[in-house]
Design a protein around this motif. Structure first.
Motif, PDB file in Angstrom:
ATOM      1  N   THR A   7     -39.119 -28.765 125.684  1.00 46.40           N
ATOM      2  CA  THR A   7     -39.587 -27.243 126.056  1.00 46.40           C
ATOM      3  C   THR A   7     -39.003 -26.621 124.741  1.00 46.40           C
ATOM      4  OG1 THR A   7     -37.386 -26.765 126.887  1.00 46.40           O
ATOM      5  CG2 THR A   7     -39.154 -27.527 128.572  1.00 46.40           C
ATOM      6  N   ALA A   8     -39.500 -25.360 124.774  1.00 44.52           N
ATOM      7  CA  ALA A   8     -39.268 -24.434 123.506  1.00 44.52           C
ATOM      8  C   ALA A   8     -37.972 -24.163 123.190  1.00 44.52           C
ATOM      9  CB  ALA A   8     -40.246 -22.984 123.980  1.00 44.52           C
ATOM     10  N   GLY A   9     -37.600 -24.223 122.095  1.00 50.16           N
ATOM     11  CA  GLY A   9     -36.081 -24.129 121.845  1.00 50.16           C
ATOM     12  C   GLY A   9     -35.759 -24.768 120.587  1.00 50.16           C
ATOM     13  N   THR A  10     -34.368 -24.476 120.069  1.00 51.06           N
ATOM     14  CA  THR A  10     -34.028 -25.293 118.961  1.00 51.06           C
ATOM     15  C   THR A  10     -33.452 -26.633 119.277  1.00 51.06           C
ATOM     16  OG1 THR A  10     -31.909 -24.171 119.026  1.00 51.06           O
ATOM     17  CG2 THR A  10     -33.777 -22.997 117.679  1.00 51.06           C
ATOM     18  N   LEU A  11     -33.375 -27.562 118.156  1.00 52.20           N
ATOM     19  CA  LEU A  11     -32.470 -28.780 118.238  1.00 52.20           C
ATOM     20  C   LEU A  11     -31.214 -28.189 119.079  1.00 52.20           C
ATOM     21  CD1 LEU A  11     -32.195 -31.697 117.814  1.00 52.20           C
ATOM     22  CD2 LEU A  11     -31.244 -30.796 115.561  1.00 52.20           C
ATOM     23  N   GLU A  12     -30.459 -27.354 118.534  1.00 54.52           N
ATOM     24  CA  GLU A  12     -29.171 -27.091 119.066  1.00 54.52           C
ATOM     25  C   GLU A  12     -29.119 -26.824 120.344  1.00 54.52           C
ATOM     26  OE1 GLU A  12     -25.536 -24.176 118.119  1.00 54.52           O
ATOM     27  OE2 GLU A  12     -26.531 -25.059 116.553  1.00 54.52           O
ATOM     28  N   THR A  13     -30.064 -26.012 120.998  1.00 52.91           N
ATOM     29  CA  THR A  13     -30.052 -25.570 122.069  1.00 52.91           C
ATOM     30  C   THR A  13     -30.282 -27.015 123.077  1.00 52.91           C
ATOM     31  OG1 THR A  13     -31.258 -23.221 121.800  1.00 52.91           O
ATOM     32  CG2 THR A  13     -31.740 -24.100 124.092  1.00 52.91           C
ATOM     33  N   HIS A  14     -31.306 -27.605 122.549  1.00 53.88           N
ATOM     34  CA  HIS A  14     -31.437 -28.891 123.338  1.00 53.88           C
ATOM     35  C   HIS A  14     -30.217 -29.755 123.519  1.00 53.88           C
ATOM     36  CE1 HIS A  14     -33.864 -32.720 124.902  1.00 53.88           C
ATOM     37  NE2 HIS A  14     -33.006 -33.127 123.915  1.00 53.88           N
ATOM     38  N   ARG A  16     -27.031 -28.927 123.157  1.00 51.48           N
ATOM     39  CA  ARG A  16     -26.055 -28.280 124.202  1.00 51.48           C
ATOM     40  C   ARG A  16     -26.334 -28.355 125.526  1.00 51.48           C
ATOM     41  NH1 ARG A  16     -22.604 -24.028 122.023  1.00 51.48           N
ATOM     42  NH2 ARG A  16     -22.956 -23.815 119.619  1.00 51.48           N
ATOM     43  N   SER A  17     -27.544 -28.472 125.809  1.00 50.60           N
ATOM     44  CA  SER A  17     -27.778 -28.306 127.315  1.00 50.60           C
ATOM     45  C   SER A  17     -27.620 -29.352 127.821  1.00 50.60           C
ATOM     46  CB  SER A  17     -29.428 -28.039 127.436  1.00 50.60           C
ATOM     47  OG  SER A  17     -29.598 -28.176 128.859  1.00 50.60           O
ATOM     48  N   ARG A  18     -28.028 -30.428 127.006  1.00 49.58           N
ATOM     49  CA  ARG A  18     -27.396 -31.958 127.652  1.00 49.58           C
ATOM     50  C   ARG A  18     -26.108 -32.352 127.612  1.00 49.58           C
ATOM     51  NH1 ARG A  18     -32.356 -36.417 126.860  1.00 49.58           N
ATOM     52  NH2 ARG A  18     -33.862 -35.254 127.594  1.00 49.58           N
ATOM     53  N   ARG A  19     -25.374 -31.734 126.466  1.00 52.36           N
ATOM     54  CA  ARG A  19     -23.997 -31.918 126.305  1.00 52.36           C
ATOM     55  C   ARG A  19     -23.151 -31.006 127.270  1.00 52.36           C
ATOM     56  NH1 ARG A  19     -20.687 -28.412 122.280  1.00 52.36           N
ATOM     57  NH2 ARG A  19     -21.509 -26.959 123.718  1.00 52.36           N
ATOM     58  N   ASP A  20     -23.696 -29.954 128.068  1.00 51.29           N
ATOM     59  CA  ASP A  20     -23.290 -29.037 128.834  1.00 51.29           C
ATOM     60  C   ASP A  20     -23.268 -29.572 130.340  1.00 51.29           C
ATOM     61  OD1 ASP A  20     -22.254 -27.659 126.721  1.00 51.29           O
ATOM     62  OD2 ASP A  20     -23.672 -25.792 126.974  1.00 51.29           O
ATOM     63  N   ILE A 203     -12.912 -31.568 114.336  1.00 49.42           N
ATOM     64  CA  ILE A 203     -14.111 -30.717 114.132  1.00 49.42           C
ATOM     65  C   ILE A 203     -14.273 -29.799 115.553  1.00 49.42           C
ATOM     66  CG2 ILE A 203     -16.670 -30.694 114.092  1.00 49.42           C
ATOM     67  CD1 ILE A 203     -16.391 -33.179 112.405  1.00 49.42           C
ATOM     68  N   LYS A 204     -14.172 -30.304 116.666  1.00 49.26           N
ATOM     69  CA  LYS A 204     -14.409 -29.583 117.745  1.00 49.26           C
ATOM     70  C   LYS A 204     -13.412 -28.558 118.026  1.00 49.26           C
ATOM     71  CE  LYS A 204     -15.382 -32.196 121.564  1.00 49.26           C
ATOM     72  NZ  LYS A 204     -15.686 -33.081 122.520  1.00 49.26           N
ATOM     73  N   ARG A 205     -12.241 -28.710 117.365  1.00 49.84           N
ATOM     74  CA  ARG A 205     -11.388 -27.561 117.444  1.00 49.84           C
ATOM     75  C   ARG A 205     -11.668 -26.171 116.792  1.00 49.84           C
ATOM     76  NH1 ARG A 205      -7.194 -31.564 117.241  1.00 49.84           N
ATOM     77  NH2 ARG A 205      -6.926 -31.434 115.027  1.00 49.84           N
ATOM     78  N   SER A 206     -12.621 -26.465 115.889  1.00 49.68           N
ATOM     79  CA  SER A 206     -13.079 -25.321 115.233  1.00 49.68           C
ATOM     80  C   SER A 206     -14.498 -24.846 115.423  1.00 49.68           C
ATOM     81  CB  SER A 206     -13.007 -25.659 113.591  1.00 49.68           C
ATOM     82  OG  SER A 206     -13.793 -26.913 113.361  1.00 49.68           O
ATOM     83  N   THR A 207     -15.291 -25.640 116.258  1.00 49.45           N
ATOM     84  CA  THR A 207     -16.618 -25.180 116.412  1.00 49.45           C
ATOM     85  C   THR A 207     -17.141 -25.597 117.981  1.00 49.45           C
ATOM     86  OG1 THR A 207     -19.075 -25.431 115.767  1.00 49.45           O
ATOM     87  CG2 THR A 207     -17.578 -27.249 115.633  1.00 49.45           C
ATOM     88  N   ASP A 208     -17.956 -24.718 118.362  1.00 41.40           N
ATOM     89  CA  ASP A 208     -18.581 -25.299 119.931  1.00 41.40           C
ATOM     90  C   ASP A 208     -19.931 -25.915 119.687  1.00 41.40           C
ATOM     91  OD1 ASP A 208     -18.595 -25.042 122.786  1.00 41.40           O
ATOM     92  OD2 ASP A 208     -20.247 -23.822 122.342  1.00 41.40           O
ATOM     93  N   ASP A 231     -19.072 -35.508 120.920  1.00 38.99           N
ATOM     94  CA  ASP A 231     -20.133 -35.194 122.065  1.00 38.99           C
ATOM     95  C   ASP A 231     -21.250 -36.206 122.071  1.00 38.99           C
ATOM     96  OD1 ASP A 231     -19.076 -32.500 122.807  1.00 38.99           O
ATOM     97  OD2 ASP A 231     -19.620 -31.770 120.989  1.00 38.99           O
ATOM     98  N   GLY A 232     -21.346 -37.071 120.974  1.00 39.54           N
ATOM     99  CA  GLY A 232     -22.328 -38.207 120.893  1.00 39.54           C
ATOM    100  C   GLY A 232     -22.191 -38.988 119.776  1.00 39.54           C
TER     101      GLY A 232
END
Length: 267
Positions: A7-14, A16-20, A203-208, A231-232
């Motif tokens: 669907t419409a949106g950025t790579l990061e949005t995609h 993040r959604s699957r990770r979350d 890395i995960k301690r410094s970024t979401d 995360d992957g």
């Protein structure tokens, strides 16, 4: 490509959604133009459960690629693969079933210029970019140009990256952060590097942003171990070795599906 349409949106949005949603992300790599039917491998990857696919744009003088990826790039170049031909092949697939992330060296970006290069990626349906030889201190222009074109430029971090620089990479990266599991080149390895999960956790301690761990992940067991910290995972040389040895899209996809099942079972 078959499968659910992005669907419409950025790579990061995609991602993040699957990770979350609790999914361990899986991004397989494929050298563009490696075989006459190379785009059939893209379809097989999507059907096997890939969350994004890294498409390598072959370059004659790679600095970060190991023997297998170099061999794959040489095979593609010998077949006459170029950036334009690969992007035309990708565009011919229509809307991607999962996001596509181009990876290449900065020489190829400079050849056409960042604006034209990123515009060509987006026109072909590619929404992410990895440029491993682009230093953080020189990434500002390409990051901005890529973002304006709708392409997320993902930056890399290694076990030797100091904490302040990790934080800066996490802030400036787009799409995800690519965690390089060891100080070396890509390639199949008998065991996951001890530095891998520790780097991902730093890395995960410094970024979401999603953190994807790559380099040397060759088996379902190694993928599961890597996914416990990151995360992957990114799978490259293990897949390209099979393609170079003559395996077609179906068996390579079956191997990738075994990694997907192992990651899902671990959740």
């Amino acid at each position: 490509m078959t499968g659910p349409t992005m669907t419409a949106g950025t790579l990061e949005t995609h991602l993040r959604s699957r990770r979350d949603d609790g999914r361990t992300l899986l991004m397989p790599y494929l050298t563009g133009g490696i075989t006459p039917d190379w785009t059939d491998h893209l379809r097989a990857y999507a059907e096997a459960g890939a969350d994004a696919i890294e498409v390598g744009l072959p370059f004659s003088d790679p600095t970060l690629d190991g023997v297998t990826i170099q061999e794959a790039s040489n095979a593609a170049l010998a077949r006459g693969a170029t950036v334009r031909r690969i992007l035309a092949d990708v565009a011919g697939l229509g809307e991607p079933a999962v996001p596509l992330v181009a990876s290449t060296y900065y020489n190829l970006v400079l050849r056409d210029g960042p604006e034209a290069f990123c515009a060509a990626l987006r026109q072909a349906g590619i929404t992410g970019l990895i440029v491993p030889d682009l230093p953080l201190d020189e990434a500002g222009e390409l990051t901005d140009v890529a973002a304006a074109a709708g392409v997320d430029l993902a930056l890399l971090a290694s076990p030797a990256t100091p904490e302040p620089r990790l934080a800066e990479i996490g802030r400036r990266s787009r799409g995800f952060v690519y965690a390089v599991s060891l100080m070396g080149t890509t390639g199949e390895r008998a065991a996951l590097a001890e530095s891998a999960t520790a780097l991902a956790e730093r890395i995960k301690r410094s970024t979401d942003r999603p953190v994807l761990l790559g380099f040397g992940i060759s088996t379902p067991e190694q993928a599961v171990a890597a996914g416990r910290g990151a995360d992957g995972v990114v799978i490259g040389a293990a897949l390209m070795r099979q393609v170079l040895d003559g395996s077609g899209p179906r068996p390579v996809g079956a191997f990738l599906a075994s990694i997907r099942r192992a990651l899902d079972k671990e959740i």
